[in-house]
Design a protein around this motif. Structure first.
Motif, PDB file in Angstrom:
ATOM      1  N   TRP A  99       0.826  -1.215   0.000  1.00  0.00           N
ATOM      2  CA  TRP A  99       0.000   0.000   0.000  1.00  0.00           C
ATOM      3  C   TRP A  99       0.858   1.262   0.000  1.00  0.00           C
ATOM      4  O   TRP A  99       0.488   2.274  -0.594  1.00  0.00           O
ATOM      5  N   THR A 100       2.017   1.210   0.648  1.00  0.00           N
ATOM      6  CA  THR A 100       2.920   2.371   0.661  1.00  0.00           C
ATOM      7  C   THR A 100       3.391   2.715  -0.747  1.00  0.00           C
ATOM      8  O   THR A 100       3.641   3.876  -1.067  1.00  0.00           O
ATOM      9  N   ASN A 101       3.483   1.702  -1.612  1.00  0.00           N
ATOM     10  CA  ASN A 101       3.963   1.932  -2.968  1.00  0.00           C
ATOM     11  C   ASN A 101       2.986   2.727  -3.828  1.00  0.00           C
ATOM     12  O   ASN A 101       3.301   3.069  -4.967  1.00  0.00           O
ATOM     13  N   ASN A 102       1.805   3.027  -3.278  1.00  0.00           N
ATOM     14  CA  ASN A 102       0.858   3.881  -4.004  1.00  0.00           C
ATOM     15  C   ASN A 102       1.150   5.364  -3.824  1.00  0.00           C
ATOM     16  O   ASN A 102       0.451   6.200  -4.417  1.00  0.00           O
ATOM     17  N   LEU A 103       2.137   5.694  -3.026  1.00  0.00           N
ATOM     18  CA  LEU A 103       2.474   7.106  -2.831  1.00  0.00           C
ATOM     19  C   LEU A 103       2.612   7.826  -4.167  1.00  0.00           C
ATOM     20  O   LEU A 103       3.407   7.425  -5.018  1.00  0.00           O
ATOM     21  N   GLY A 104       1.835   8.857  -4.365  1.00  0.00           N
ATOM     22  CA  GLY A 104       1.919   9.639  -5.594  1.00  0.00           C
ATOM     23  C   GLY A 104       0.774   9.423  -6.556  1.00  0.00           C
ATOM     24  O   GLY A 104       0.567  10.233  -7.462  1.00  0.00           O
ATOM     25  N   VAL A 105       0.001   8.326  -6.385  1.00  0.00           N
ATOM     26  CA  VAL A 105      -1.031   8.033  -7.394  1.00  0.00           C
ATOM     27  C   VAL A 105      -2.215   8.997  -7.318  1.00  0.00           C
ATOM     28  O   VAL A 105      -2.880   9.248  -8.325  1.00  0.00           O
ATOM     29  N   VAL A 106      -2.491   9.540  -6.139  1.00  0.00           N
ATOM     30  CA  VAL A 106      -3.631  10.456  -6.014  1.00  0.00           C
ATOM     31  C   VAL A 106      -3.383  11.730  -6.813  1.00  0.00           C
ATOM     32  O   VAL A 106      -4.229  12.183  -7.581  1.00  0.00           O
ATOM     33  N   GLY A 107      -2.192  12.288  -6.669  1.00  0.00           N
ATOM     34  CA  GLY A 107      -1.858  13.512  -7.393  1.00  0.00           C
ATOM     35  C   GLY A 107      -1.012  13.285  -8.628  1.00  0.00           C
ATOM     36  O   GLY A 107      -0.574  14.235  -9.273  1.00  0.00           O
ATOM     37  N   VAL A 148      -3.073   4.552 -18.884  1.00  0.00           N
ATOM     38  CA  VAL A 148      -2.658   4.864 -17.515  1.00  0.00           C
ATOM     39  C   VAL A 148      -1.352   5.642 -17.558  1.00  0.00           C
ATOM     40  O   VAL A 148      -0.441   5.319 -18.331  1.00  0.00           O
ATOM     41  N   THR A 149      -1.253   6.667 -16.747  1.00  0.00           N
ATOM     42  CA  THR A 149      -0.036   7.484 -16.692  1.00  0.00           C
ATOM     43  C   THR A 149       0.957   6.867 -15.706  1.00  0.00           C
ATOM     44  O   THR A 149       0.644   6.713 -14.521  1.00  0.00           O
ATOM     45  N   PHE A 150       2.117   6.500 -16.191  1.00  0.00           N
ATOM     46  CA  PHE A 150       3.170   5.972 -15.320  1.00  0.00           C
ATOM     47  C   PHE A 150       4.093   7.095 -14.868  1.00  0.00           C
ATOM     48  O   PHE A 150       4.369   8.025 -15.629  1.00  0.00           O
ATOM     49  N   PHE A 151       4.556   7.015 -13.636  1.00  0.00           N
ATOM     50  CA  PHE A 151       5.601   7.946 -13.199  1.00  0.00           C
ATOM     51  C   PHE A 151       6.597   7.213 -12.308  1.00  0.00           C
ATOM     52  O   PHE A 151       6.217   6.315 -11.555  1.00  0.00           O
ATOM     53  N   ASP A 152       7.861   7.562 -12.455  1.00  0.00           N
ATOM     54  CA  ASP A 152       8.915   7.008 -11.605  1.00  0.00           C
ATOM     55  C   ASP A 152       8.940   7.824 -10.319  1.00  0.00           C
ATOM     56  O   ASP A 152       9.242   9.015 -10.347  1.00  0.00           O
ATOM     57  N   ARG A 153       8.614   7.193  -9.211  1.00  0.00           N
ATOM     58  CA  ARG A 153       8.603   7.957  -7.966  1.00  0.00           C
ATOM     59  C   ARG A 153      10.024   8.242  -7.507  1.00  0.00           C
ATOM     60  O   ARG A 153      10.829   7.326  -7.298  1.00  0.00           O
ATOM     61  N   SER A 154      10.343   9.505  -7.364  1.00  0.00           N
ATOM     62  CA  SER A 154      11.681   9.909  -6.948  1.00  0.00           C
ATOM     63  C   SER A 154      11.963   9.458  -5.520  1.00  0.00           C
ATOM     64  O   SER A 154      11.077   9.459  -4.665  1.00  0.00           O
ATOM     65  N   ALA A 199       2.355   4.361  -9.940  1.00  0.00           N
ATOM     66  CA  ALA A 199       3.736   4.628  -9.533  1.00  0.00           C
ATOM     67  C   ALA A 199       4.624   3.459  -9.929  1.00  0.00           C
ATOM     68  O   ALA A 199       4.259   2.291  -9.770  1.00  0.00           O
ATOM     69  N   LEU A 200       5.796   3.774 -10.462  1.00  0.00           N
ATOM     70  CA  LEU A 200       6.820   2.768 -10.735  1.00  0.00           C
ATOM     71  C   LEU A 200       7.876   2.889  -9.650  1.00  0.00           C
ATOM     72  O   LEU A 200       8.417   3.975  -9.415  1.00  0.00           O
ATOM     73  N   VAL A 201       8.156   1.790  -8.988  1.00  0.00           N
ATOM     74  CA  VAL A 201       9.126   1.815  -7.892  1.00  0.00           C
ATOM     75  C   VAL A 201      10.222   0.797  -8.156  1.00  0.00           C
ATOM     76  O   VAL A 201      10.033  -0.196  -8.852  1.00  0.00           O
ATOM     77  N   SER A 202      11.370   1.055  -7.577  1.00  0.00           N
ATOM     78  CA  SER A 202      12.561   0.247  -7.825  1.00  0.00           C
ATOM     79  C   SER A 202      12.584  -1.020  -7.000  1.00  0.00           C
ATOM     80  O   SER A 202      12.184  -1.044  -5.835  1.00  0.00           O
TER      81      SER A 202
END
Length: 441
Positions: free
Chosen positions: A207-215, A376-382, A317-320
């Motif tokens: 669930w933490t890996n969803n950080l960023g999906v709302v905005g 779906v819009t992908f983003f690499d979470r910094s 969100a894309l996470v490493s």
């Protein structure tokens, strides 16, 4: 399967685990600051390298040796040996008190980011490694110390057949629509609408890996580096944890979360006894395999984004995953770097595993076809401020990347622990903000 599971989520789970390792001085061919640069002529690179991995399954079944054979077609003078380690974190952190911890290894979550230069050779500058995703995860003072093995998207893995039986054929766009879909599943099918995997615990960290999906915000993780009340109304963590709370509170998850079982859950989802679970996209192929094993169909397995939209689009969100690094003590740094570059760019490992390549220019894997087809819009979470965020998290004793606080959230939702959701969030915000003042941003 256990080892495959660790591959995909271990970085996220272990990112907050901090411990002090004794500093190692340069020696044995290694010197602080010596760059493990890409070799210019493959045929001139020689030596033996030891590659540490937690994928004991791929060592035992000969898969990694097959990759090494392909590597040798380009680098014929390099001998690659694999060291499969079941308790990777526990074993490697002990080895790192010596100089003998392999030539290529995954950076353990136990190593503080600012200590990377003590243990790993720099791979180049941030600019030089800009073609890779997630390079800021291992950047220290402008130098990058690791290249991601791969990345993973986050979302809900689900049984399409069950959702269709319940009359839900489109992805929910809001948390309210998602809850309504789960209620329809409960009313119209025999399946458990949502499965928490509470007992094994680690899936709750997903669930933490969803950080960023709302905005649709790549900086959402970095934004936690301060006294920012991360669970305030409208925040990323508030949205995710509120949805999980509501799922359990409304009786849409398994009856007794203390009896869940990860291994069994794959077959249950594949066979349609479970409808939905929050996991990374790494899990898709496992669920497809499980479906086939129980006489279901791989085609029944779907993957959907978190139920929010920004400007009419879902975000993911894309996470490493684990980051591959070269030991500062390696006597064959060119060979070690050659292996990492080849494995990342040429091996086809990410494509085979159905995960996201660390190479930015590479196409998304077939497992995410539903996401790409539906724009779906992908983003690499910094993760530029991960070290500070982890320090605050540790000082607050919350555990964003551990299972405990969400287990308490679920216990609160099902009445096994006292308190309201509002009180729960207020306590988290208070602890976080007080810790942030002691750590700094």
């Amino acid at each position: 399967m256990g080892n495959k599971k660790t591959t995909a989520f271990s970085s996220a789970v272990l990112a907050a685990v901090m411990l002090t390792l004794s500093a190692c001085g340069g020696g044995g061919g290694g010197a602080t600051g010596e760059v493990a640069a890409p070799p210019s002529d493959p045929k001139e690179v020689s030596g033996e390298i030891r590659v540490l991995t937690q994928r004991t399954d791929l060592v035992q079944n000969g898969t990694l040796q097959k990759y090494a054979a392909e590597f040798n077609k380009i680098y014929p003078k390099v001998k690659v040996k694999f060291d499969g380690i079941t308790d990777y974190e526990g074993e490697v952190k002990i080895r790192m008190n010596t100089k003998a911890y392999g030539d290529v290894l995954f950076i353990p979550g136990a190593v503080a980011k600012n200590d990377y230069p003590k243990f790993f050779a720099p791979l180049g500058t941030t600019a030089e490694l800009s073609k890779y995703r997630f390079s800021d995860k291992t950047e220290v003072d402008g130098k990058v110390y690791g290249i991601a093995q791969f990345g993973t998207a986050n979302g809900f893995v689900y049984n399409k057949k069950v959702w269709k039986q319940a009359g839900v054929t489109e992805w929910p766009k809001t948390p309210e629509e998602f809850l309504a879909a789960l209620k329809a599943i409960k009313e119209k099918t025999e399946a458990t609408p949502y499965y928490t995997n509470f007992k094994d615990g680690w899936p709750l960290v997903q669930w933490t890996n969803n950080l960023g999906v709302v905005g649709c915000d790549a900086q959402a993780g970095n934004a936690l580096a301060g006294a920012v009340s991360p669970w305030k109304a409208g925040s990323e963590l508030n949205a995710g944890d509120t949805l999980l709370y509501d799922i359990v509170k409304q009786g849409l998850s398994e009856k007794d979360p203390t009896t869940t079982n990860w291994e069994s859950s794959k077959a249950l989802l594949g066979g349609g006894q479970i409808a939905t679970m929050m996991l990374g996209s790494w899990s898709i192929t496992q669920m497809q395999d499980a479906a086939e094993d129980v006489n279901g169909s791989a085609q029944d397995i779907g993957f959907m984004p978190f139920p929010v939209q920004k400007n009419g689009k879902h975000c993911a969100a894309l996470v490493s995953d684990y980051q591959q690094a070269v030991s500062i003590h390696s006597e064959n740094k060119p060979a070690a770097r050659a292996w990492i570059d080849w494995f990342t760019e040429k091996s086809g490992f990410a494509e085979t595993e159905g995960v996201v390549s660390a190479v930015k220019s590479a196409p998304m894997p077939a497992t995410l076809k539903d996401f790409t087809d539906n724009d779906v819009t992908f983003f690499d979470r910094s993760e530029a401020k991960t070290a500070t965020v982890n320090d605050i998290d540790e000082a607050a004793e919350i555990g964003l990347n551990k299972q405990d606080y969400r287990q308490k959230l679920i216990d609160t939702a099902r009445g096994a622990a006292k308190g309201s959701l509002e009180d729960f969030f207020a306590d988290l915000n208070k602890r976080w903000d007080e810790a942030a003042k002691t750590v700094g941003s």
